[in-house]
Design a protein around this motif. Structure first.
Motif, PDB file in Angstrom:
ATOM      1  N   ALA A 288       1.172  -0.715   0.214  1.00 48.46           N
ATOM      2  CA  ALA A 288      -0.223   0.198  -0.014  1.00 48.46           C
ATOM      3  C   ALA A 288       0.990   1.250   0.188  1.00 48.46           C
ATOM      4  CB  ALA A 288      -1.103  -0.073   1.229  1.00 48.46           C
ATOM      5  N   LEU A 289       2.342   1.233   0.462  1.00 49.89           N
ATOM      6  CA  LEU A 289       2.901   2.284   0.663  1.00 49.89           C
ATOM      7  C   LEU A 289       3.328   2.570  -0.454  1.00 49.89           C
ATOM      8  CD1 LEU A 289       4.260   1.540   4.421  1.00 49.89           C
ATOM      9  CD2 LEU A 289       3.495   3.653   3.592  1.00 49.89           C
ATOM     10  N   GLU A 290       3.825   1.412  -1.146  1.00 47.18           N
ATOM     11  CA  GLU A 290       4.690   1.658  -2.228  1.00 47.18           C
ATOM     12  C   GLU A 290       3.873   2.135  -3.642  1.00 47.18           C
ATOM     13  OE1 GLU A 290       6.920  -1.070  -5.314  1.00 47.18           O
ATOM     14  OE2 GLU A 290       5.587  -2.330  -4.089  1.00 47.18           O
ATOM     15  N   ASP A 291       2.487   1.672  -3.594  1.00 52.63           N
ATOM     16  CA  ASP A 291       0.824   2.944  -3.741  1.00 52.63           C
ATOM     17  C   ASP A 291       1.372   3.726  -4.088  1.00 52.63           C
ATOM     18  OD1 ASP A 291       0.499   0.016  -5.153  1.00 52.63           O
ATOM     19  OD2 ASP A 291      -0.940  -0.147  -4.470  1.00 52.63           O
ATOM     20  N   LEU A 292       1.480   4.708  -2.980  1.00 53.83           N
ATOM     21  CA  LEU A 292       1.150   5.844  -2.266  1.00 53.83           C
ATOM     22  C   LEU A 292       2.756   6.080  -2.900  1.00 53.83           C
ATOM     23  CD1 LEU A 292      -0.037   5.542   1.187  1.00 53.83           C
ATOM     24  CD2 LEU A 292      -1.463   6.163  -0.739  1.00 53.83           C
ATOM     25  N   GLY A 293       3.766   6.221  -3.030  1.00 50.91           N
ATOM     26  CA  GLY A 293       4.628   6.772  -3.612  1.00 50.91           C
ATOM     27  C   GLY A 293       6.316   6.304  -2.995  1.00 50.91           C
ATOM     28  N   TRP A 294       5.604   5.618  -1.542  1.00 48.21           N
ATOM     29  CA  TRP A 294       6.981   5.201  -0.666  1.00 48.21           C
ATOM     30  C   TRP A 294       8.056   4.357  -1.036  1.00 48.21           C
ATOM     31  CZ3 TRP A 294       7.507   6.941   4.574  1.00 48.21           C
ATOM     32  CH2 TRP A 294       6.513   7.893   4.817  1.00 48.21           C
ATOM     33  N   GLU A 295       9.250   4.188  -1.459  1.00 49.79           N
ATOM     34  CA  GLU A 295      10.452   3.002  -1.707  1.00 49.79           C
ATOM     35  C   GLU A 295      10.274   2.402  -1.005  1.00 49.79           C
ATOM     36  OE1 GLU A 295      12.959   2.046  -4.653  1.00 49.79           O
ATOM     37  OE2 GLU A 295      10.948   3.789  -4.611  1.00 49.79           O
TER      38      GLU A 295
ATOM     39  N   ASP B  42      11.917  13.444  -2.612  1.00 52.61           N
ATOM     40  CA  ASP B  42      10.764  13.057  -3.412  1.00 52.61           C
ATOM     41  C   ASP B  42      10.319  11.212  -3.411  1.00 52.61           C
ATOM     42  OD1 ASP B  42      10.053  15.313  -4.752  1.00 52.61           O
ATOM     43  OD2 ASP B  42      11.351  14.937  -6.116  1.00 52.61           O
ATOM     44  N   ALA B  43      10.995  10.676  -2.775  1.00 50.38           N
ATOM     45  CA  ALA B  43      10.582   9.451  -2.528  1.00 50.38           C
ATOM     46  C   ALA B  43      11.221   8.528  -0.948  1.00 50.38           C
ATOM     47  CB  ALA B  43      11.525   8.023  -3.664  1.00 50.38           C
ATOM     48  N   PRO B  44      10.087   9.052   0.104  1.00 53.72           N
ATOM     49  CA  PRO B  44      10.456   8.646   1.257  1.00 53.72           C
ATOM     50  C   PRO B  44      10.365   6.791   1.225  1.00 53.72           C
ATOM     51  CG  PRO B  44       8.034   8.968   1.132  1.00 53.72           C
ATOM     52  CD  PRO B  44       8.613   9.432  -0.180  1.00 53.72           C
ATOM     53  N   LEU B  45      11.171   6.925   2.054  1.00 53.83           N
ATOM     54  CA  LEU B  45      11.466   5.017   2.058  1.00 53.83           C
ATOM     55  C   LEU B  45      10.295   4.359   3.695  1.00 53.83           C
ATOM     56  CD1 LEU B  45      15.612   5.617   3.159  1.00 53.83           C
ATOM     57  CD2 LEU B  45      13.841   4.080   1.509  1.00 53.83           C
ATOM     58  N   ALA B  46       9.928   3.289   2.884  1.00 48.92           N
ATOM     59  CA  ALA B  46       9.433   2.703   4.274  1.00 48.92           C
ATOM     60  C   ALA B  46      10.078   1.075   4.223  1.00 48.92           C
ATOM     61  CB  ALA B  46       8.117   2.091   3.263  1.00 48.92           C
ATOM     62  N   ILE B  47      10.695   1.228   5.233  1.00 46.08           N
ATOM     63  CA  ILE B  47      11.672  -0.181   5.425  1.00 46.08           C
ATOM     64  C   ILE B  47      10.732  -1.814   5.920  1.00 46.08           C
ATOM     65  CG2 ILE B  47      13.905  -0.343   6.720  1.00 46.08           C
ATOM     66  CD1 ILE B  47      14.704   2.147   6.275  1.00 46.08           C
TER      67      ILE B  47
ATOM     68  N   ILE C 267      -4.240   2.476   5.822  1.00 47.15           N
ATOM     69  CA  ILE C 267      -2.693   2.777   5.194  1.00 47.15           C
ATOM     70  C   ILE C 267      -2.078   4.530   4.445  1.00 47.15           C
ATOM     71  CG2 ILE C 267      -0.676   2.481   4.362  1.00 47.15           C
ATOM     72  CD1 ILE C 267      -0.097   0.844   7.018  1.00 47.15           C
ATOM     73  N   ARG C 268      -3.636   3.837   3.670  1.00 43.65           N
ATOM     74  CA  ARG C 268      -3.869   5.418   3.001  1.00 43.65           C
ATOM     75  C   ARG C 268      -3.672   6.821   3.617  1.00 43.65           C
ATOM     76  NH1 ARG C 268      -6.148   1.839  -0.938  1.00 43.65           N
ATOM     77  NH2 ARG C 268      -8.418   2.361   0.248  1.00 43.65           N
ATOM     78  N   GLU C 269      -4.629   6.517   4.622  1.00 46.52           N
ATOM     79  CA  GLU C 269      -5.440   7.744   5.773  1.00 46.52           C
ATOM     80  C   GLU C 269      -4.178   7.862   6.296  1.00 46.52           C
ATOM     81  OE1 GLU C 269      -8.343   5.508   7.863  1.00 46.52           O
ATOM     82  OE2 GLU C 269     -10.070   5.929   5.695  1.00 46.52           O
TER      83      GLU C 269
END
Length: 322
Positions: A39-46, A76-81, A177-179
């Motif tokens: 879901a985070l990837e779909d929002l633009g997170w890396e 422009d690409a925040p990290l989600a680890i 997650i989107r919210e």
């Protein structure tokens, strides 16, 4: 679903603007980490999954700088680890220390998200998929879950946001997650107003809990039973209760007084939960009412109803009118 700033003493985060945004995603195995990362990837997170947390500092200092859109560490690409108890070299106490060190970095803004889930639901998910729990070995799944929960407790204790997925479908988690983490989400303190049913368990992640069971229960009115707190006939019934006006006015006043104080303390997330017996009528109406009041004051609360679609019945509500 629920979310919150947990109790305990998490590392202090600076409230100033920082160049690299990092979300650490962890929690119980089977609680939804993979779903959250997608879901985070779909929002633009890396997204980076199963990354050794001890190497985060090296990752952040070697990543491309701002301006490299789509690359880890780019502005422009925040990290989600993502990481969990299976990650190579997993040591929760060392991770806590590493997080404390990251918190001191003026160039990093990070949040720790912990995905939790009830033991019975986790066991059901393992049995349904026929997977073995990594910590169970030849023992029952329940023992592996219990051992993992003990290991993960130091991380749950310092998490900024805890989401319990016990009652969640995949879509519920994706929506939450989107919210919470969409790029358009407000950068100020995030306020979540939720409803739940006490008969289905407390919200473990709430900062403020208001028990609405003192109000007359619409469940015992035949024409109101199939409706919810979002329906006007139920709303009229609750507003007609002599206790409603004064009680809600006091709750509203308390919340409006506390929110600025939470902000002054640097709190990033506040979850206000309303409970009733089944989580369908009184708590839903109260949550809707407070969310409306907060919007009138210029805030943008996230509104969640944990048990709204669970249905109600006499076994849940009790055998007598209450």
């Amino acid at each position: 679903m629920t979310s919150e700033s947990t109790h305990g003493s998490p590392p202090q985060r600076s409230t100033t603007q920082r160049s690299t945004k990092v979300l650490l995603v962890t929690g119980m195995l089977g609680a939804g980490k993979t779903t959250a990362l997608r879901a985070l990837e779909d929002l633009g997170w890396e997204p980076v999954d199963n990354f050794p947390v001890r190497l985060i500092g090296r990752l952040l200092h070697t990543a491309p700088g701002p301006g490299h859109e789509g690359e880890a560490g780019g502005g422009d690409a925040p990290l989600a680890i993502g990481f969990d108890s299976r990650t190579r070299g997993f040591d929760p106490h060392a991770i806590v220390a590493e997080i404390a060190a990251i918190a001191e970095d003026e160039d990093v803004s990070f949040t720790l998200l912990y995905l939790d889930c009830g033991a019975e639901e986790l066991e059901r998910r393992y049995n349904e998929t026929r997977r073995r729990h990594p910590l169970a070995g030849d023992r029952p799944v329940a023992e592996g879950i219990s051992a993992e929960r003990e290991i993960m407790e130091p991380l749950r204790r310092i998490a900024d946001v805890v989401i319990s997925t016990t009652q969640f479908s995949t879509n519920d988690l994706q929506r939450t997650i989107r919210e919470l983490f969409a790029p358009s989400a407000p950068q100020d303190m995030t306020v979540t107003v939720s409803s739940f049913g006490f008969s289905r368990g407390m919200v473990p992640t709430a900062d403020l809990v208001f028990d609405m069971r003192f109000l007359d229960n619409p469940h015992w009115i035949d024409e109101l039973r199939p409706l919810t707190g979002r329906d006007e006939p139920v709303a009229e019934h609750i507003r007609a209760d002599p206790a409603w006006d004064e009680a809600f006015a006091r709750i509203r006043g308390l919340v409006l007084m506390l929110l600025p104080r939470y902000e002054a303390q640097g709190k990033a997330y506040v979850n206000i939960a309303f409970g009733c017996t089944g989580g369908k009528h009184r708590s839903v109406f109260a949550a809707e009412s407070l969310a409306r009041a907060l919007r009138e004051k210029g805030r943008s609360p996230t509104l969640l109803h944990r048990n709204l679609d669970s249905g109600t019945n006499d076994l849940v509500e009790g055998s007598t009118r209450s």
